[in-house]
Design a protein around this motif. Structure first.
Motif, PDB file in Angstrom:
ATOM      1  N   GLU A  32      31.003  46.795  30.289  1.00 19.55           N
ATOM      2  CA  GLU A  32      32.066  46.182  29.507  1.00 19.55           C
ATOM      3  C   GLU A  32      32.432  47.096  28.346  1.00 19.55           C
ATOM      4  O   GLU A  32      31.565  47.578  27.624  1.00 19.55           O
ATOM      5  CB  GLU A  32      31.644  44.817  28.979  1.00 19.55           C
ATOM      6  CG  GLU A  32      32.769  44.111  28.252  1.00 19.55           C
ATOM      7  CD  GLU A  32      32.485  42.650  27.953  1.00 19.55           C
ATOM      8  OE1 GLU A  32      33.429  41.974  27.515  1.00 19.55           O
ATOM      9  OE2 GLU A  32      31.355  42.190  28.168  1.00 19.55           O
ATOM     10  N   ALA A  33      33.734  47.333  28.208  1.00 19.71           N
ATOM     11  CA  ALA A  33      34.267  48.143  27.113  1.00 19.71           C
ATOM     12  C   ALA A  33      35.389  47.363  26.432  1.00 19.71           C
ATOM     13  O   ALA A  33      36.429  47.904  26.075  1.00 19.71           O
ATOM     14  CB  ALA A  33      34.772  49.478  27.640  1.00 19.71           C
ATOM     15  N   GLU A  39      42.554  41.964  26.156  1.00 19.44           N
ATOM     16  CA  GLU A  39      42.128  41.649  27.515  1.00 19.44           C
ATOM     17  C   GLU A  39      40.756  42.258  27.826  1.00 19.44           C
ATOM     18  O   GLU A  39      40.459  43.382  27.431  1.00 19.44           O
ATOM     19  CB  GLU A  39      43.171  42.183  28.509  1.00 19.44           C
ATOM     20  CG  GLU A  39      42.976  41.700  29.910  1.00 19.44           C
ATOM     21  CD  GLU A  39      44.182  42.030  30.788  1.00 19.44           C
ATOM     22  OE1 GLU A  39      44.240  41.473  31.892  1.00 19.44           O
ATOM     23  OE2 GLU A  39      45.044  42.825  30.374  1.00 19.44           O
ATOM     24  N   GLU A  40      39.942  41.483  28.530  1.00 21.20           N
ATOM     25  CA  GLU A  40      38.593  41.909  28.880  1.00 21.20           C
ATOM     26  C   GLU A  40      38.624  43.170  29.752  1.00 21.20           C
ATOM     27  O   GLU A  40      39.334  43.235  30.746  1.00 21.20           O
ATOM     28  CB  GLU A  40      37.898  40.769  29.634  1.00 21.20           C
ATOM     29  CG  GLU A  40      36.495  41.069  30.049  1.00 21.20           C
ATOM     30  CD  GLU A  40      35.874  39.916  30.794  1.00 21.20           C
ATOM     31  OE1 GLU A  40      34.865  39.390  30.304  1.00 21.20           O
ATOM     32  OE2 GLU A  40      36.400  39.536  31.861  1.00 21.20           O
ATOM     33  N   VAL A  41      37.830  44.160  29.362  1.00 18.64           N
ATOM     34  CA  VAL A  41      37.672  45.386  30.147  1.00 18.64           C
ATOM     35  C   VAL A  41      36.237  45.353  30.674  1.00 18.64           C
ATOM     36  O   VAL A  41      35.301  45.774  29.999  1.00 18.64           O
ATOM     37  CB  VAL A  41      37.921  46.646  29.292  1.00 18.64           C
ATOM     38  CG1 VAL A  41      37.722  47.910  30.133  1.00 18.64           C
ATOM     39  CG2 VAL A  41      39.306  46.613  28.674  1.00 18.64           C
ATOM     40  N   LYS A  42      36.094  44.809  31.872  1.00 21.64           N
ATOM     41  CA  LYS A  42      34.763  44.553  32.426  1.00 21.64           C
ATOM     42  C   LYS A  42      34.814  44.699  33.936  1.00 21.64           C
ATOM     43  O   LYS A  42      35.775  44.282  34.573  1.00 21.64           O
ATOM     44  CB  LYS A  42      34.325  43.137  32.048  1.00 21.64           C
ATOM     45  CG  LYS A  42      32.924  42.775  32.428  1.00 21.64           C
ATOM     46  CD  LYS A  42      32.583  41.384  31.901  1.00 21.64           C
ATOM     47  CE  LYS A  42      31.175  40.984  32.215  1.00 21.64           C
ATOM     48  NZ  LYS A  42      30.869  39.652  31.667  1.00 21.64           N
ATOM     49  N   PHE A  68      33.047  49.596  41.678  1.00 22.61           N
ATOM     50  CA  PHE A  68      33.257  48.689  40.543  1.00 22.61           C
ATOM     51  C   PHE A  68      34.507  47.855  40.758  1.00 22.61           C
ATOM     52  O   PHE A  68      35.562  48.375  41.102  1.00 22.61           O
ATOM     53  CB  PHE A  68      33.352  49.470  39.224  1.00 22.61           C
ATOM     54  CG  PHE A  68      32.022  49.931  38.739  1.00 22.61           C
ATOM     55  CD1 PHE A  68      31.203  49.072  38.019  1.00 22.61           C
ATOM     56  CD2 PHE A  68      31.564  51.211  39.020  1.00 22.61           C
ATOM     57  CE1 PHE A  68      29.953  49.493  37.584  1.00 22.61           C
ATOM     58  CE2 PHE A  68      30.323  51.633  38.592  1.00 22.61           C
ATOM     59  CZ  PHE A  68      29.508  50.771  37.874  1.00 22.61           C
ATOM     60  N   ARG A  69      34.359  46.546  40.556  1.00 22.19           N
ATOM     61  CA  ARG A  69      35.459  45.605  40.751  1.00 22.19           C
ATOM     62  C   ARG A  69      35.819  44.951  39.426  1.00 22.19           C
ATOM     63  O   ARG A  69      34.958  44.460  38.703  1.00 22.19           O
ATOM     64  CB  ARG A  69      35.079  44.519  41.767  1.00 22.19           C
ATOM     65  CG  ARG A  69      34.774  45.072  43.147  1.00 22.19           C
ATOM     66  CD  ARG A  69      36.029  45.635  43.798  1.00 22.19           C
ATOM     67  NE  ARG A  69      35.728  46.309  45.045  1.00 22.19           N
ATOM     68  CZ  ARG A  69      35.884  47.606  45.254  1.00 22.19           C
ATOM     69  NH1 ARG A  69      36.358  48.380  44.306  1.00 22.19           N
ATOM     70  NH2 ARG A  69      35.584  48.136  46.413  1.00 22.19           N
ATOM     71  N   PHE A  70      37.109  44.944  39.142  1.00 24.50           N
ATOM     72  CA  PHE A  70      37.663  44.338  37.933  1.00 24.50           C
ATOM     73  C   PHE A  70      38.388  43.058  38.312  1.00 24.50           C
ATOM     74  O   PHE A  70      38.777  42.872  39.464  1.00 24.50           O
ATOM     75  CB  PHE A  70      38.693  45.287  37.295  1.00 24.50           C
ATOM     76  CG  PHE A  70      38.116  46.531  36.696  1.00 24.50           C
ATOM     77  CD1 PHE A  70      38.030  46.676  35.325  1.00 24.50           C
ATOM     78  CD2 PHE A  70      37.668  47.577  37.495  1.00 24.50           C
ATOM     79  CE1 PHE A  70      37.519  47.835  34.753  1.00 24.50           C
ATOM     80  CE2 PHE A  70      37.152  48.735  36.941  1.00 24.50           C
ATOM     81  CZ  PHE A  70      37.083  48.860  35.570  1.00 24.50           C
ATOM     82  N   LYS A  71      38.613  42.194  37.332  1.00 23.23           N
ATOM     83  CA  LYS A  71      39.401  40.980  37.573  1.00 23.23           C
ATOM     84  C   LYS A  71      40.864  41.346  37.835  1.00 23.23           C
ATOM     85  O   LYS A  71      41.549  40.677  38.587  1.00 23.23           O
ATOM     86  CB  LYS A  71      39.324  40.036  36.367  1.00 23.23           C
ATOM     87  CG  LYS A  71      37.995  39.366  36.208  1.00 23.23           C
ATOM     88  CD  LYS A  71      38.003  38.437  35.004  1.00 23.23           C
ATOM     89  CE  LYS A  71      36.645  37.814  34.783  1.00 23.23           C
ATOM     90  NZ  LYS A  71      36.613  36.990  33.578  1.00 23.23           N
ATOM     91  N   LEU A  74      45.077  46.289  38.562  1.00 18.05           N
ATOM     92  CA  LEU A  74      45.666  47.441  37.882  1.00 18.05           C
ATOM     93  C   LEU A  74      44.624  48.159  37.011  1.00 18.05           C
ATOM     94  O   LEU A  74      44.615  49.390  36.937  1.00 18.05           O
ATOM     95  CB  LEU A  74      46.877  47.014  37.040  1.00 18.05           C
ATOM     96  CG  LEU A  74      47.686  48.141  36.408  1.00 18.05           C
ATOM     97  CD1 LEU A  74      48.217  49.096  37.476  1.00 18.05           C
ATOM     98  CD2 LEU A  74      48.849  47.566  35.597  1.00 18.05           C
ATOM     99  N   MET A  75      43.729  47.404  36.390  1.00 16.94           N
ATOM    100  CA  MET A  75      42.654  48.017  35.599  1.00 16.94           C
ATOM    101  C   MET A  75      41.747  48.851  36.493  1.00 16.94           C
ATOM    102  O   MET A  75      41.327  49.946  36.119  1.00 16.94           O
ATOM    103  CB  MET A  75      41.812  46.946  34.908  1.00 16.94           C
ATOM    104  CG  MET A  75      42.283  46.570  33.561  1.00 16.94           C
ATOM    105  SD  MET A  75      41.020  45.545  32.782  1.00 16.94           S
ATOM    106  CE  MET A  75      42.026  44.769  31.561  1.00 16.94           C
ATOM    107  N   GLU A  76      41.452  48.326  37.663  1.00 14.42           N
ATOM    108  CA  GLU A  76      40.609  49.044  38.621  1.00 14.42           C
ATOM    109  C   GLU A  76      41.268  50.359  39.029  1.00 14.42           C
ATOM    110  O   GLU A  76      40.613  51.406  39.108  1.00 14.42           O
ATOM    111  CB  GLU A  76      40.359  48.164  39.841  1.00 14.42           C
ATOM    112  CG  GLU A  76      39.297  48.666  40.765  1.00 14.42           C
ATOM    113  CD  GLU A  76      38.924  47.624  41.802  1.00 14.42           C
ATOM    114  OE1 GLU A  76      38.801  48.015  42.973  1.00 14.42           O
ATOM    115  OE2 GLU A  76      38.741  46.443  41.461  1.00 14.42           O
ATOM    116  N   GLU A  77      42.558  50.303  39.261  1.00 17.25           N
ATOM    117  CA  GLU A  77      43.313  51.509  39.631  1.00 17.25           C
ATOM    118  C   GLU A  77      43.279  52.536  38.490  1.00 17.25           C
ATOM    119  O   GLU A  77      43.010  53.719  38.714  1.00 17.25           O
ATOM    120  CB  GLU A  77      44.762  51.130  39.963  1.00 17.25           C
ATOM    121  CG  GLU A  77      45.595  52.282  40.447  1.00 17.25           C
ATOM    122  CD  GLU A  77      47.025  51.849  40.774  1.00 17.25           C
ATOM    123  OE1 GLU A  77      47.938  52.655  40.516  1.00 17.25           O
ATOM    124  OE2 GLU A  77      47.208  50.718  41.271  1.00 17.25           O
TER     125      GLU A  77
END
Length: 179
Positions: A32-33, A39-42, A68-71, A74-77
């Motif tokens: 987590e950052a 917005e949560e960066v996790k 690693f999977r994000f909610k 787009l964050m994952e990308e």
């Protein structure tokens, strides 16, 4: 007959050697950052490999970055393409030693052990020290850890446009059961 005995001895020796190490292929790493008010960066990766040599206390871990999977997709990308550059740096590897580790002293009550080693991530290697909570469970040796690293220590640039939304301090949680 000599060949059968030789093959049997070699297979037994190989089995004995293979049992020296304990392994988990389904350990979980969550990082987590996040920054408050944004917005949560996790993300979580449930396919991390942990290997422990209980005789020496040597421990190693391998996490594939694309695991690693994000909610938010787009964050994952962005994580894979812009930050961690997963095609260029596909994995994170930790190699270390658990100080004063003794398999015989483990109980169901977690005991703190210090681990020291090197974390290789994004083409950089940094010395890491952390505390592992290790216990004996019905399903194996349970390891839990929480520690932090800095993205900047691994040459992971956070663009100025999102600098206030993503923390340089990355909190990492590890959970696994070795068998």
């Amino acid at each position: 007959m000599k060949k059968i005995i030789l093959i049997s001895v070699l297979l037994l020796a190989n089995l004995t050697f293979a049992q020296e190490k304990m392994i988990c292929k389904t350990a979980t790493v969550v990082f987590e950052a996040s920054v408050p008010s944004f917005e949560e960066v996790k993300a979580a990766n449930n396919t991390v490999t942990l290997v422990l040599n209980p005789k020496t206390g040597e421990i190693a871990s391998l996490a594939l970055m694309k695991g690693f999977r994000f909610k938010v997709a787009l964050m994952e990308e962005h994580f894979n393409e812009n930050y961690i550059e997963s095609d260029r740096y596909p994995k994170a590897i930790f190699r270390g030693n658990i100080e004063n580790f003794d398999l015989q002293n483990l109980t169901s009550i977690p005991k703190d052990y210090r681990v020291s080693g090197k974390l290789e991530l994004h083409g950089k290697t940094q010395a890491i020290q952390a505390v592992l909570k290790i216990s004996q469970s019905n399903s194996g040796i349970k390891i839990v850890s929480n520690f932090s690293v800095k993205a900047s220590d691994f040459a992971i640039d956070i663009p100025a446009i999102v600098k206030n939304k993503v923390s340089n301090a990355v909190h990492i949680q590890l959970n696994g059961i070795l068998k």
